[in-house]
Design an enzyme around this catalytic site. Structure first.
Site, PDB file in Angstrom:
ATOM      1  N   LYS A  17      -9.687 -24.649  29.455  1.00 41.58           N
ATOM      2  CA  LYS A  17      -9.744 -24.879  28.003  1.00 41.58           C
ATOM      3  C   LYS A  17      -8.700 -24.042  27.258  1.00 41.58           C
ATOM      4  O   LYS A  17      -8.018 -24.545  26.387  1.00 41.58           O
ATOM      5  CB  LYS A  17     -11.132 -24.528  27.441  1.00 41.58           C
ATOM      6  CG  LYS A  17     -12.258 -25.387  27.984  1.00 41.58           C
ATOM      7  CD  LYS A  17     -13.572 -25.100  27.265  1.00 41.58           C
ATOM      8  CE  LYS A  17     -14.059 -23.678  27.420  1.00 41.58           C
ATOM      9  NZ  LYS A  17     -14.474 -23.301  28.790  1.00 41.58           N
ATOM     10  N   ARG A  92     -21.422 -23.847  21.438  1.00 40.45           N
ATOM     11  CA  ARG A  92     -21.897 -23.708  22.809  1.00 40.45           C
ATOM     12  C   ARG A  92     -23.398 -23.916  22.924  1.00 40.45           C
ATOM     13  O   ARG A  92     -23.922 -23.908  24.029  1.00 40.45           O
ATOM     14  CB  ARG A  92     -21.628 -22.270  23.253  1.00 40.45           C
ATOM     15  CG  ARG A  92     -20.631 -22.094  24.377  1.00 40.45           C
ATOM     16  CD  ARG A  92     -20.419 -20.595  24.491  1.00 40.45           C
ATOM     17  NE  ARG A  92     -19.919 -20.203  25.766  1.00 40.45           N
ATOM     18  CZ  ARG A  92     -18.624 -20.024  26.050  1.00 40.45           C
ATOM     19  NH1 ARG A  92     -17.711 -20.269  25.155  1.00 40.45           N
ATOM     20  NH2 ARG A  92     -18.264 -19.610  27.232  1.00 40.45           N
ATOM     21  N   ARG A 131      -8.339 -15.781  38.962  1.00 43.88           N
ATOM     22  CA  ARG A 131      -8.095 -15.130  37.670  1.00 43.88           C
ATOM     23  C   ARG A 131      -8.632 -13.703  37.675  1.00 43.88           C
ATOM     24  O   ARG A 131      -8.048 -12.809  37.052  1.00 43.88           O
ATOM     25  CB  ARG A 131      -8.742 -15.938  36.539  1.00 43.88           C
ATOM     26  CG  ARG A 131      -8.385 -15.393  35.165  1.00 43.88           C
ATOM     27  CD  ARG A 131      -8.786 -16.316  34.047  1.00 43.88           C
ATOM     28  NE  ARG A 131     -10.198 -16.225  33.760  1.00 43.88           N
ATOM     29  CZ  ARG A 131     -10.834 -16.973  32.867  1.00 43.88           C
ATOM     30  NH1 ARG A 131     -10.163 -17.904  32.201  1.00 43.88           N
ATOM     31  NH2 ARG A 131     -12.116 -16.831  32.662  1.00 43.88           N
ATOM     32  N   ARG A 137     -10.662  -9.791  34.371  1.00 45.45           N
ATOM     33  CA  ARG A 137     -11.685  -9.948  33.333  1.00 45.45           C
ATOM     34  C   ARG A 137     -13.041  -9.560  33.907  1.00 45.45           C
ATOM     35  O   ARG A 137     -13.415 -10.023  34.979  1.00 45.45           O
ATOM     36  CB  ARG A 137     -11.710 -11.410  32.858  1.00 45.45           C
ATOM     37  CG  ARG A 137     -11.426 -11.555  31.390  1.00 45.45           C
ATOM     38  CD  ARG A 137     -11.338 -12.992  30.992  1.00 45.45           C
ATOM     39  NE  ARG A 137     -12.639 -13.625  30.846  1.00 45.45           N
ATOM     40  CZ  ARG A 137     -12.821 -14.810  30.312  1.00 45.45           C
ATOM     41  NH1 ARG A 137     -11.769 -15.494  29.869  1.00 45.45           N
ATOM     42  NH2 ARG A 137     -14.015 -15.331  30.220  1.00 45.45           N
ATOM     43  N   ARG A 148     -22.477 -17.773  34.542  1.00 48.32           N
ATOM     44  CA  ARG A 148     -21.838 -18.442  33.392  1.00 48.32           C
ATOM     45  C   ARG A 148     -21.880 -19.951  33.558  1.00 48.32           C
ATOM     46  O   ARG A 148     -22.091 -20.693  32.596  1.00 48.32           O
ATOM     47  CB  ARG A 148     -20.388 -17.964  33.233  1.00 48.32           C
ATOM     48  CG  ARG A 148     -20.310 -16.614  32.545  1.00 48.32           C
ATOM     49  CD  ARG A 148     -18.984 -15.931  32.772  1.00 48.32           C
ATOM     50  NE  ARG A 148     -17.842 -16.656  32.288  1.00 48.32           N
ATOM     51  CZ  ARG A 148     -16.614 -16.531  32.793  1.00 48.32           C
ATOM     52  NH1 ARG A 148     -16.394 -15.702  33.806  1.00 48.32           N
ATOM     53  NH2 ARG A 148     -15.624 -17.215  32.291  1.00 48.32           N
TER      54      ARG A 148
HETATM   55  P1  ADP Z   1     -15.403 -19.229  29.503  1.00 48.94           P
HETATM   56  O1  ADP Z   1     -15.336 -20.561  28.819  1.00 48.94           O
HETATM   57  O2  ADP Z   1     -14.525 -19.146  30.705  1.00 48.94           O
HETATM   58  O3  ADP Z   1     -16.820 -18.776  29.787  1.00 48.94           O
HETATM   59  P2  ADP Z   1     -14.816 -17.785  27.041  1.00 48.94           P
HETATM   60  O4  ADP Z   1     -13.636 -16.927  26.801  1.00 48.94           O
HETATM   61  O5  ADP Z   1     -14.946 -19.048  26.233  1.00 48.94           O
HETATM   62  O6  ADP Z   1     -14.788 -18.106  28.587  1.00 48.94           O
HETATM   63  O7  ADP Z   1     -16.159 -16.941  26.815  1.00 48.94           O
HETATM   64  C1  ADP Z   1     -16.372 -15.685  27.414  1.00 48.94           C
HETATM   65  C2  ADP Z   1     -17.708 -15.115  26.941  1.00 48.94           C
HETATM   66  O8  ADP Z   1     -17.685 -14.930  25.517  1.00 48.94           O
HETATM   67  C3  ADP Z   1     -18.935 -16.001  27.180  1.00 48.94           C
HETATM   68  O9  ADP Z   1     -19.465 -15.861  28.479  1.00 48.94           O
HETATM   69  C4  ADP Z   1     -19.879 -15.494  26.091  1.00 48.94           C
HETATM   70  O10 ADP Z   1     -20.482 -14.270  26.452  1.00 48.94           O
HETATM   71  C5  ADP Z   1     -18.950 -15.214  24.928  1.00 48.94           C
HETATM   72  N1  ADP Z   1     -18.807 -16.405  24.045  1.00 48.94           N
HETATM   73  C6  ADP Z   1     -17.658 -17.108  23.826  1.00 48.94           C
HETATM   74  N2  ADP Z   1     -17.882 -18.110  22.964  1.00 48.94           N
HETATM   75  C7  ADP Z   1     -19.203 -18.071  22.638  1.00 48.94           C
HETATM   76  C8  ADP Z   1     -20.064 -18.859  21.808  1.00 48.94           C
HETATM   77  N3  ADP Z   1     -19.597 -19.918  21.130  1.00 48.94           N
HETATM   78  N4  ADP Z   1     -21.367 -18.513  21.743  1.00 48.94           N
HETATM   79  C9  ADP Z   1     -21.848 -17.462  22.402  1.00 48.94           C
HETATM   80  N5  ADP Z   1     -21.116 -16.673  23.208  1.00 48.94           N
HETATM   81  C10 ADP Z   1     -19.796 -16.972  23.337  1.00 48.94           C
END
Ligand code: ADP
Length: 197
Positions: A17, A92, A131, A137, A148
């Protein structure tokens, strides 16, 4: 706030994404807003928001809706979002969808399309393993990655049905070269008459 394109990118962790968000942001001239990036920035700078979000992120859980919704309200009110935006990783949860719906209705606007990046769980686990080595990370540790993915299946995948019932979802195969996937997305958007203005 009615001009420009309003896009969502949805898909499991590791589907690509963030990478595609940057390509689309450039093509459409709209800001790519990643809630994950904003949270990581806050964690790194030890802001009050970062301190609240860190434990959830490290565990691979969603940050609570109230924090996330407030953050997105602030960001979407920035002037650069007036001509459209791309949201990566938000909404989400169903509560976040309601919040975004209210925000858009209040501003007399609506989403144009939801790009769903489709990727097999085995492929995304492998991508995130690489990654983890490359970027370090803290939530790319294998057991956290599996969690996740589970959180995605339980809390986020159902949103695809909501947006499908609104006729907004363009499913895209996320496996392949970056440029190939970008071309697939652009072709699907063009077919929906969504083109850079
Ligand atoms: P990925 O899609 O690979 O899980 P992101 O960078 O989108 O990575 O998200 C990393 C973390 O940030 C998530 O596991 C969560 O803890 C937090 N996060 C990101 N976006 C949201 C959201 N919209 N609502 C709640 N937590 C979020």
């Amino acid at each position: 706030m009615t001009s420009g394109t309003r896009l969502l990118l949805i898909g499991p962790p590791g589907a690509g994404k963030g990478t595609q968000a940057l390509e689309l942001s450039r093509a459409f001239g709209i800001p790519a807003i990643s809630t994950g990036d904003i949270f990581r920035h806050n964690v790194k700078n030890e802001t009050p928001l970062g301190l609240q979000a860190k434990a959830f992120m490290d565990a691979g859980d969603n940050v609570p809706d109230s924090l996330t919704n407030d953050l997105i309200t602030d960001r979407l009110a920035d002037p650069d979002c007036g001509g459209g935006f791309l949201l990566d990783g938000y909404p989400r949860t169903p509560d976040q969808v309601r919040h975004l719906d209210d925000f858009l209705a209040t501003h007399d606007t609506a989403l144009d399309v939801v790009v769903q990046l489709v990727a097999d769980p085995d492929v995304v686990v492998e991508r995130l393993r690489l990654r983890a080595i490359d970027q370090g990370r803290s939530d790319d540790d294998e057991s956290v990655v599996r969690h996740r993915l589970q959180v995605y299946q339980e809390q986020t995948a159902p949103l695809i049905d909501i947006f499908t019932s609104r006729g907004l979802v363009a499913p895209i195969d996320g496996i392949g070269d970056i440029t190939e996937v970008t071309h697939r997305i652009m072709a699907a958007l063009t077919a929906r008459r969504i083109t850079p203005s």
